[in-house]
Design an enzyme around this catalytic site. Structure first.
Site, PDB file in Angstrom:
ATOM      1  N   GLU A   1      29.981 -44.226 -43.354  1.00  0.00           N
ATOM      2  CA  GLU A   1      30.064 -45.693 -43.229  1.00  0.00           C
ATOM      3  C   GLU A   1      31.552 -45.961 -43.059  1.00  0.00           C
ATOM      4  OE1 GLU A   1      28.823 -49.751 -45.341  1.00  0.00           O
ATOM      5  OE2 GLU A   1      29.275 -48.035 -46.560  1.00  0.00           O
TER       6      GLU A   1
ATOM      7  N   ASN B   1      28.903 -54.486 -39.690  1.00  0.00           N
ATOM      8  CA  ASN B   1      29.140 -53.386 -40.233  1.00  0.00           C
ATOM      9  C   ASN B   1      28.293 -52.203 -39.465  1.00  0.00           C
ATOM     10  OD1 ASN B   1      29.171 -50.710 -41.505  1.00  0.00           O
ATOM     11  ND2 ASN B   1      29.299 -51.852 -43.720  1.00  0.00           N
TER      12      ASN B   1
ATOM     13  N   LYS C   1      24.157 -52.955 -39.669  1.00  0.00           N
ATOM     14  CA  LYS C   1      23.697 -52.749 -40.995  1.00  0.00           C
ATOM     15  C   LYS C   1      22.839 -54.251 -41.052  1.00  0.00           C
ATOM     16  CE  LYS C   1      25.359 -51.890 -45.882  1.00  0.00           C
ATOM     17  NZ  LYS C   1      26.686 -51.593 -46.404  1.00  0.00           N
TER      18      LYS C   1
ATOM     19  N   GLU D   1      30.996 -57.728 -48.651  1.00  0.00           N
ATOM     20  CA  GLU D   1      30.392 -57.629 -47.239  1.00  0.00           C
ATOM     21  C   GLU D   1      29.957 -58.630 -46.773  1.00  0.00           C
ATOM     22  OE1 GLU D   1      28.471 -53.759 -45.908  1.00  0.00           O
ATOM     23  OE2 GLU D   1      29.063 -53.006 -48.120  1.00  0.00           O
TER      24      GLU D   1
ATOM     25  N   CYS E   1      24.460 -47.201 -45.476  1.00  0.00           N
ATOM     26  CA  CYS E   1      24.690 -47.503 -46.977  1.00  0.00           C
ATOM     27  C   CYS E   1      23.558 -48.206 -47.680  1.00  0.00           C
ATOM     28  CB  CYS E   1      25.804 -48.232 -47.136  1.00  0.00           C
ATOM     29  SG  CYS E   1      26.579 -48.173 -48.790  1.00  0.00           S
TER      30      CYS E   1
ATOM     31  N   ASN F   1      29.669 -45.697 -48.298  1.00  0.00           N
ATOM     32  CA  ASN F   1      30.948 -45.882 -49.108  1.00  0.00           C
ATOM     33  C   ASN F   1      30.333 -46.624 -50.228  1.00  0.00           C
ATOM     34  OD1 ASN F   1      33.660 -46.796 -47.008  1.00  0.00           O
ATOM     35  ND2 ASN F   1      32.124 -45.127 -46.856  1.00  0.00           N
TER      36      ASN F   1
END
Length: 319
Positions: free
Chosen positions: A47, A111, A128, A147, A173, A198
């Site tokens: 990621e 993302n 994501k 995020e 993730c 991550n």
């Protein structure tokens, strides 16, 4: 007849805030070339593989973080990676921050990850869905995880693609922790799920010194999620970390390749740039898909409606 594809998990050590795209892309190319020497036909990167994990920092104006986003894929800076893939005949998964302008001129930030085949052509894109963290600065936390401030939830769902001899899926993730992620791809016959992550070694909500979720439990939960998702959907899974101390913040490693029986068949042993490799026979998915996880024979969707009809839990009344 076996359908084997040799897959590499290209774990990255930390990317510091000052590192240039040119330096980072060269690290990716070095790992891709190493994967080629070991016979890999597909390599999975983490990621946000082109930047440091910038959502750890707060900016009042979110456009200040646009320097970490890609407006095109490939871009001039990432084209050498695509060129190398085409030259070597190797596919790859790449996670990155995507800045997308729609037809009305509105900017959207995701993302994202792309799957690229052995000709250097983008097969598919994933954005994501399950964004962790919070949107506003929170001084009560041991670290920020923003995020929800810098990204929108993905709008592409969980598609799969026929590529490189199998049915391929992607997630990113935190998606790995949600059973729905795996099941939606499982319902499309996925045979290999790629995911980059991550993940900090500590949970910002876990109290002093991580007392509520210490690092060894964090790693256990990481692998538990991947192994369960792979087993319950009879699919291979390749989960790859960006790891090590990045701008003073520690990210876990633990990159792994998991079989359709839920077993870890390869695992990273460092928190640095490291390649793990496994020969993945996609036909091994058939056993689980035709027996205990034969969805057509055993699923009872009439009892699952609560999963899609609500978000929060509703315990029974205490009265």
């Amino acid at each position: 007849m076996a359908r084997k594809i040799t897959v590499g998990g290209a774990q990255l050590g930390p990317i510091q805030r000052a590192d240039s795209r040119k330096i980072i892309v060269q690290r990716l190319i070095d790992l891709m070339e190493k994967a080629h020497r070991r016979g890999c036909k597909l390599v999975v990167f983490p990621e946000l593989a082109l930047t440091t994990f910038f959502p750890r920092w707060y900016a009042e104006d979110i456009s200040e973080m646009d320097i970490y986003f890609e407006r095109a894929m490939p871009s001039a800076e990432t084209q050498p990676l695509f060129d190398t893939a085409q030259e070597l005949g190797i596919g790859f998964y790449l996670g990155y921050a995507e800045l997308f302008e729609d037809n009305s001129g509105t900017l959207h930030r995701f993302n994202s990850a792309v799957l690229v085949d052995q000709t250097g052509t983008i097969v598919g894109k994933y954005r994501k869905v399950h964004l962790p963290g919070h949107k506003e600065y929170d001084a009560s936390l041991t670290r920020q995880h923003l995020e929800k401030r810098y990204f929108e939830p993905g709008d592409l769902g969980f598609p799969v693609w026929r590529s490189m001899g199998g049915v391929m899926g992607m997630c990113i993730c935190n998606d790995r922790r949600w059973s729905e992620t795996w099941r939606v791809m499982g319902m499309q016959g996925v045979e290999l799920v790629m995911l980059g992550y991550n993940t900090p070694t500590g949970n910002q909500h876990s109290g002093p010194r991580g007392s509520l979720e210490p690092p060894h439990q964090r790693m256990f939960h990481n692998h538990l999620s991947i192994q369960a998702g792979a087993y319950q959907n009879a699919t291979w899974a390749v989960a790859v970390a960006k790891a090590g101390v990045e701008d003073g913040h520690e990210l876990m490693g633990g990159s792994c390749i998991v079989s359709p029986q839920g077993e870890i068949v390869a695992q990273a042993s460092t928190v640095e740039d490291e390649l793990i490799v496994a020969d993945c026979d996609l036909d091994l998915c058939n056993f689980g898909k035709s027996t205990i996880f034969n969805f057509a024979a055993h699923r009872r969707p009439e009892h699952y409606k609560i999963i899609t009809e609500q978000t929060g839990a509703t315990p029974p009344s205490e009265d």
